[in-house]
Design a protein around this motif. Structure first.
Motif, PDB file in Angstrom:
ATOM      1  N   HIS A   1       0.861  -1.178   0.000  1.00 32.90           N
ATOM      2  CA  HIS A   1       0.000   0.000   0.000  1.00 32.90           C
ATOM      3  C   HIS A   1       0.899   1.231   0.000  1.00 32.90           C
ATOM      4  O   HIS A   1       2.079   1.143   0.312  1.00 32.90           O
ATOM      5  CB  HIS A   1      -0.950  -0.020   1.193  1.00 32.90           C
ATOM      6  N   TYR A   2       0.322   2.340  -0.386  1.00 36.22           N
ATOM      7  CA  TYR A   2       1.126   3.553  -0.546  1.00 36.22           C
ATOM      8  C   TYR A   2       0.465   4.703   0.209  1.00 36.22           C
ATOM      9  O   TYR A   2      -0.736   4.932   0.075  1.00 36.22           O
ATOM     10  CB  TYR A   2       1.251   3.903  -2.040  1.00 36.22           C
ATOM     11  N   GLN A   3       1.274   5.410   1.016  1.00 34.63           N
ATOM     12  CA  GLN A   3       0.736   6.572   1.721  1.00 34.63           C
ATOM     13  C   GLN A   3       1.316   7.848   1.111  1.00 34.63           C
ATOM     14  O   GLN A   3       2.536   8.020   1.047  1.00 34.63           O
ATOM     15  CB  GLN A   3       1.060   6.535   3.213  1.00 34.63           C
ATOM     16  N   PRO A   4       0.436   8.752   0.678  1.00 36.58           N
ATOM     17  CA  PRO A   4       0.882  10.014   0.092  1.00 36.58           C
ATOM     18  C   PRO A   4       1.760  10.845   1.037  1.00 36.58           C
ATOM     19  O   PRO A   4       1.546  10.862   2.243  1.00 36.58           O
ATOM     20  CB  PRO A   4      -0.426  10.742  -0.200  1.00 36.58           C
TER      21      PRO A   4
ATOM     22  N   LEU B   1      19.179  19.529   5.095  1.00 34.38           N
ATOM     23  CA  LEU B   1      18.381  18.324   4.897  1.00 34.38           C
ATOM     24  C   LEU B   1      16.917  18.721   4.836  1.00 34.38           C
ATOM     25  O   LEU B   1      16.509  19.703   5.458  1.00 34.38           O
ATOM     26  CB  LEU B   1      18.576  17.349   6.068  1.00 34.38           C
ATOM     27  N   GLN B   2      16.131  17.962   4.096  1.00 33.22           N
ATOM     28  CA  GLN B   2      14.698  18.208   4.084  1.00 33.22           C
ATOM     29  C   GLN B   2      14.094  17.621   5.353  1.00 33.22           C
ATOM     30  O   GLN B   2      14.584  16.619   5.870  1.00 33.22           O
ATOM     31  CB  GLN B   2      14.062  17.540   2.869  1.00 33.22           C
ATOM     32  N   THR B   3      13.002  18.245   5.826  1.00 31.56           N
ATOM     33  CA  THR B   3      12.303  17.671   6.973  1.00 31.56           C
ATOM     34  C   THR B   3      10.880  17.302   6.589  1.00 31.56           C
ATOM     35  O   THR B   3      10.204  18.027   5.851  1.00 31.56           O
ATOM     36  CB  THR B   3      12.281  18.648   8.176  1.00 31.56           C
ATOM     37  N   LEU B   4      10.462  16.152   7.061  1.00 25.95           N
ATOM     38  CA  LEU B   4       9.153  15.583   6.746  1.00 25.95           C
ATOM     39  C   LEU B   4       8.559  15.088   8.058  1.00 25.95           C
ATOM     40  O   LEU B   4       9.222  14.344   8.785  1.00 25.95           O
ATOM     41  CB  LEU B   4       9.369  14.420   5.754  1.00 25.95           C
ATOM     42  N   ALA B   5       7.343  15.513   8.382  1.00 26.14           N
ATOM     43  CA  ALA B   5       6.721  15.083   9.636  1.00 26.14           C
ATOM     44  C   ALA B   5       5.770  13.919   9.382  1.00 26.14           C
ATOM     45  O   ALA B   5       4.942  13.980   8.481  1.00 26.14           O
ATOM     46  CB  ALA B   5       5.963  16.245  10.269  1.00 26.14           C
ATOM     47  N   GLU B   6       5.907  12.857  10.165  1.00 28.34           N
ATOM     48  CA  GLU B   6       5.032  11.689   9.974  1.00 28.34           C
ATOM     49  C   GLU B   6       3.886  11.667  10.971  1.00 28.34           C
ATOM     50  O   GLU B   6       4.016  12.159  12.088  1.00 28.34           O
ATOM     51  CB  GLU B   6       5.727  10.344  10.161  1.00 28.34           C
ATOM     52  N   GLY B   7       2.771  11.097  10.560  1.00 29.09           N
ATOM     53  CA  GLY B   7       1.660  10.876  11.472  1.00 29.09           C
ATOM     54  C   GLY B   7       0.863  12.126  11.777  1.00 29.09           C
ATOM     55  O   GLY B   7       0.348  12.275  12.890  1.00 29.09           O
ATOM     56  N   ILE B   8       0.763  13.033  10.807  1.00 30.32           N
ATOM     57  CA  ILE B   8      -0.037  14.249  11.016  1.00 30.32           C
ATOM     58  C   ILE B   8      -1.520  13.889  10.913  1.00 30.32           C
ATOM     59  O   ILE B   8      -1.968  13.359   9.903  1.00 30.32           O
ATOM     60  CB  ILE B   8       0.310  15.334   9.974  1.00 30.32           C
TER      61      ILE B   8
ATOM     62  N   TYR C   1      -2.718  10.693   8.401  1.00 36.71           N
ATOM     63  CA  TYR C   1      -4.128  10.428   8.116  1.00 36.71           C
ATOM     64  C   TYR C   1      -4.873  11.697   7.704  1.00 36.71           C
ATOM     65  O   TYR C   1      -5.867  11.631   6.996  1.00 36.71           O
ATOM     66  CB  TYR C   1      -4.810   9.802   9.334  1.00 36.71           C
ATOM     67  N   LEU C   2      -4.406  12.879   8.172  1.00 40.87           N
ATOM     68  CA  LEU C   2      -5.057  14.132   7.759  1.00 40.87           C
ATOM     69  C   LEU C   2      -5.089  14.238   6.234  1.00 40.87           C
ATOM     70  O   LEU C   2      -6.083  14.675   5.660  1.00 40.87           O
ATOM     71  CB  LEU C   2      -4.314  15.338   8.345  1.00 40.87           C
ATOM     72  N   PHE C   3      -4.017  13.842   5.599  1.00 39.45           N
ATOM     73  CA  PHE C   3      -3.926  13.939   4.132  1.00 39.45           C
ATOM     74  C   PHE C   3      -4.453  12.674   3.474  1.00 39.45           C
ATOM     75  O   PHE C   3      -5.299  12.740   2.587  1.00 39.45           O
ATOM     76  CB  PHE C   3      -2.483  14.216   3.706  1.00 39.45           C
ATOM     77  N   ALA C   4      -3.978  11.544   3.895  1.00 32.93           N
ATOM     78  CA  ALA C   4      -4.436  10.268   3.344  1.00 32.93           C
ATOM     79  C   ALA C   4      -3.851   9.117   4.140  1.00 32.93           C
ATOM     80  O   ALA C   4      -2.730   9.191   4.648  1.00 32.93           O
ATOM     81  CB  ALA C   4      -4.023  10.138   1.883  1.00 32.93           C
TER      82      ALA C   4
ATOM     83  N   GLN D   1      -6.245   3.634  -5.387  1.00 33.11           N
ATOM     84  CA  GLN D   1      -6.720   4.870  -4.760  1.00 33.11           C
ATOM     85  C   GLN D   1      -5.711   6.001  -4.904  1.00 33.11           C
ATOM     86  O   GLN D   1      -6.081   7.163  -4.940  1.00 33.11           O
ATOM     87  CB  GLN D   1      -7.038   4.651  -3.278  1.00 33.11           C
ATOM     88  N   VAL D   2      -4.431   5.638  -4.984  1.00 34.26           N
ATOM     89  CA  VAL D   2      -3.406   6.665  -5.176  1.00 34.26           C
ATOM     90  C   VAL D   2      -3.614   7.329  -6.535  1.00 34.26           C
ATOM     91  O   VAL D   2      -3.329   8.511  -6.721  1.00 34.26           O
ATOM     92  CB  VAL D   2      -1.984   6.057  -5.072  1.00 34.26           C
ATOM     93  N   GLU D   3      -4.151   6.540  -7.475  1.00 32.09           N
ATOM     94  CA  GLU D   3      -4.308   7.055  -8.835  1.00 32.09           C
ATOM     95  C   GLU D   3      -5.256   8.255  -8.928  1.00 32.09           C
ATOM     96  O   GLU D   3      -5.051   9.150  -9.743  1.00 32.09           O
ATOM     97  CB  GLU D   3      -4.728   5.919  -9.775  1.00 32.09           C
TER      98      GLU D   3
END
Ligand code: C2E
Ligand code: MG
Ligand code: MG
Ligand code: MG
Length: 279
Positions: free
Chosen positions: A43-46, A234-241, A261-264, A271-273
């Motif tokens: 599965h893929y999470q955006p 470095l880029q920063t990415l927050a998980e679990g928003i 989950y806020l985003f997807a 569904q990613v499509e």
């Protein structure tokens, strides 16, 4: 199990322990069969840019489509796969599958050709011989640019500051792969590896994101990670928003990317499509 055997707890033959081992052997065999029979799915999470909610990538997350139990999450089988070494072929399969999926998306949605796929790599997999060649082959066979593939490594793996780790990471960077530190901040905060290793992205662990809008300490920690990222380029990415408040707060702190989950939720490729079409 040994304790449950009571007075005889140091006996060589402990029936309870024997049952545990049998159970583990059975579960391992079941996992092996699942891999051979194609019961795993990805599965893929955006992953989005916080400022615009634009889709920038997807994280590949493996699931077991169990014939009786239905869709089983990785928490229920990754530990056993790690312990038995089955994570090496399983992870290899996830990597190849993810690269091929991205290749199909790039053909169907050429306007979304910047979208990348991020694949989790376990320490066992990282140490297995031929890792760099396997990664190069997965990318070449799928016919995708290496720059559209990110590998997520854990802090524990990166803390093993050995020549072998350094060489493998340098080789991956030479291919053009991007490297992310997963669950950043949950390790032992031995930050030295950030100086010696060529990582590109810090994934701020969900445990800091949870309280970022409500708790001063969590906000301060998240901000410190964002500043560290900025200093080291470095880029920063927050998980679990999960909430708008968390997203806005992280954006205000200067965090560029987010996932949650806020985003997807993580979803099947179909569904990613919908998102790729819209992006
Ligand atoms: P991870 O790499 O840190 O992945 C993020 C986990 O957080 C995923 O759980 C995802 O579904 C979950 N998540 C994302 N957004 C939210 C949110 O807003 N709220 C909450 N409560 N959870 C959120 P998942 O899919 O159960 O995966 C768990 C872990 O299993 C992953 O953590 C990763 O360490 C491991 N894993 C998954 N797939 C693979 C794989 O192919 N190979 C390896 N080695 N590990 C994998
Ligand atoms: Mg991850
Ligand atoms: Mg993570
Ligand atoms: Mg995590």
């Amino acid at each position: 199990a040994a304790k449950a055997a009571g007075g005889n707890r140091y006996a060589l033959f402990d029936p309870a322990m024997h049952a545990d081992l049998l159970d583990e052997a059975r579960r391992r065999a079941e996992l092996e069969r699942a891999l051979a029979e194609g019961q795993f799915v990805v599965h893929y999470q955006p992953i989005v840019e916080l400022k615009t909610s634009r889709l920038v990538g997807v994280e590949a997350l493996v699931r077991w489509n169990h014939p009786e139990r239905g869709l089983v999450g990785p928490g229920a089988f990754i530990p056993l796969a790690e312990a038995t070494g089955l994570i090496v072929p399983l992870g290899h399969w996830v990597l190849r599958q993810s690269c091929q999926q991205l290749a199909r998306w790039r053909v169907a949605y050429p306007h979304a050709c910047d979208v990348y796929v991020s694949v989790n790599l376990s320490a066992r997999q990282f140490q297995a011989p031929g890792l760099v060649d396997d990664v190069a082959a997965a990318i070449a066979d799928a016919g995708i640019p290496a720059g559209n593939v990110t590998l997520e490594l854990t802090e524990t793996l990166l803390m093993r500051d050995t020549a072998a780790t350094a060489n493998a990471l340098a080789a991956l960077k030479r291919i053009g792969i991007r490297l992310a530190v997963d669950d950043f901040g949950t390790g032992y905060s031995a930050l030295g590896y950030l100086r010696s290793f060529p990582v590109d992205i810090l994934k701020i662990d969900k445990s800091f994101v949870d309280g970022v809008a409500t708790n001063h300490e969590d906000a301060a920690l998240a901000q410190t990670i964002v500043q560290l990222g900025r200093t080291l380029n470095l880029q920063t990415l927050a998980e679990g928003i999960e909430s708008v408040e968390q997203s806005s707060q992280l954006e205000a702190l200067g965090c560029t990317y987010g996932q949650g989950y806020l985003f997807a939720r993580p979803t099947a490729p179909e569904q990613v499509e919908t998102l790729l079409r819209r992006s």
